[in-house]
Scaffold this motif. Structure first.
Motif, short mmCIF file in Angstrom:
data_model
loop_
_atom_site.label_atom_id
_atom_site.label_comp_id
_atom_site.label_asym_id
_atom_site.label_seq_id
_atom_site.Cartn_x
_atom_site.Cartn_y
_atom_site.Cartn_z
N GLY A 21 0.97 -1.44 0.07
CA GLY A 21 -0.06 0.20 -0.02
C GLY A 21 0.90 1.25 -0.09
N PRO A 22 0.34 2.53 -0.05
CA PRO A 22 1.00 3.97 -0.31
C PRO A 22 1.44 4.10 1.01
N PRO A 23 2.56 4.71 1.23
CA PRO A 23 2.88 5.44 2.53
C PRO A 23 2.17 6.52 3.18
N PRO A 24 2.04 6.58 4.44
CA PRO A 24 1.20 7.26 5.17
C PRO A 24 1.28 8.90 4.85
N LYS A 25 0.18 9.25 4.62
CA LYS A 25 0.08 10.80 4.17
C LYS A 25 0.65 11.77 5.18
N PRO A 26 1.48 12.70 4.87
CA PRO A 26 2.08 13.72 5.90
C PRO A 26 1.01 14.50 6.73
N LYS A 27 1.00 14.69 7.89
CA LYS A 27 -0.03 15.66 8.78
C LYS A 27 -0.45 16.87 8.09
N LYS A 28 -1.47 17.09 7.53
CA LYS A 28 -1.82 18.45 7.11
C LYS A 28 -1.96 19.48 8.03
N ILE A 29 -1.21 20.63 7.81
CA ILE A 29 -1.40 21.44 8.70
C ILE A 29 -2.18 22.62 8.57
N PRO A 30 -3.19 22.86 9.63
CA PRO A 30 -4.30 23.83 9.18
C PRO A 30 -3.80 25.10 9.03
N PRO A 31 -4.80 26.08 8.50
CA PRO A 31 -4.44 27.48 8.11
C PRO A 31 -4.53 28.36 9.40
N PRO A 32 -3.86 29.39 9.63
CA PRO A 32 -3.98 29.97 11.14
C PRO A 32 -5.40 30.49 11.02
N PRO A 33 -5.89 30.81 12.44
CA PRO A 33 -7.14 31.13 12.71
C PRO A 33 -7.40 32.50 11.86
N ALA A 34 -8.83 32.52 11.52
CA ALA A 34 -8.94 33.62 10.59
C ALA A 34 -9.04 35.06 11.18
N CYS A 35 -9.18 34.97 12.74
CA CYS A 35 -9.20 36.26 13.40
C CYS A 35 -8.14 36.96 13.23
#
Length: 221
Positions: A21-35
């Motif tokens: 199977g494929p390698p594990p996907k890297p952790k997706k970093i969320p965008p900074p808070p919109a505020c």
């Protein structure tokens, strides 16, 4: 009947099986808070990098309360514990990544803070604002700040006024006059201090000369 393994030779080890199977996907970093504005993010990043001693885009957990205080917060121990429980993967994590730092700041803002209230009360006490008008006499405040506790220096008070009166009740002209008067007073005090030290030096030299005259080591003028 299968042949016997040769004596003195180890049996060949089978190569490790490859994971399918494929390698594990890297952790997706969320965008900074919109505020947060770009200016906010730049300030938060600066504080984060200042505490990233190993330059690995992570800071150690004990640094977080210090970093929050640098931003003007007054975090309680229970609040820090709550931030760790909410944003860290598990209890064994000992570092915080930048995106986690941003969400911790947002959460602390939403928690509220008693720091501003404490400062407001302290300023009212210093300025003798008994009627709670929200306004205090500048000279009275200066006298209090420079006479008790850890006294504020004149030059520190000048810097304090630059911030404290910005866009408040002082007009720019009043502000400039006050700062100019303080600067002139400071310069005069420094000049008088230098003159005092010079007078002391000359007096010591004269006393030493007179002593040498009495001992007959030098001739009088």
């Amino acid at each position: 009947m299968p042949p016997k393994a040769a004596k003195g030779k180890e049996a060949k080890k089978e190569p490790p099986k490859l994971a399918m199977g494929p390698p594990p996907k890297p952790k997706k970093i969320p965008p900074p808070p919109a505020c947060f504005s770009p200016e906010d993010l730049a300030r938060f990043k600066e504080v984060f990098k200042a505490h990233d001693e190993d330059n690995i885009d992570k800071v150690k957990l004990p640094e977080i309360p210090i970093m929050l205080r640098k931003l003007g917060f007054n975090p309680k121990g229970s609040e820090i514990k709550l931030l760790y429980e909410k944003f860290l993967e598990d209890e064994f994590v000992d570092t915080v990544e930048y995106f986690e730092w941003l969400f911790m700041i947002e959460a602390k803002i939403n928690m509220g803070d008693d720091f501003e209230l404490a400062v407001t009360k302290a300023m009212a006490t210093l300025g003798h604002d008994d009627e709670e008008t929200g306004i205090t006499d500048l000279e009275l405040l200066k006298e209090e700040l420079m006479s008790w506790g850890e006294p504020l220096l004149e030059i520190e008070f000048v810097d304090f006024i630059k911030v404290a009166t910005k866009n408040k009740t002082f007009t720019p002209l009043d502000d400039q006059k006050t700062l100019a008067a303080m600067a002139m007073k400071k310069a005069q005090e420094e000049k008088e201090e230098e003159e005092r030290k010079e007078a002391e030096r000359l007096a010591k030299e004269e006393a030493k000369r007179q002593k040498l005259i009495q001992q007959g080591l030098i001739l009088p003028d």
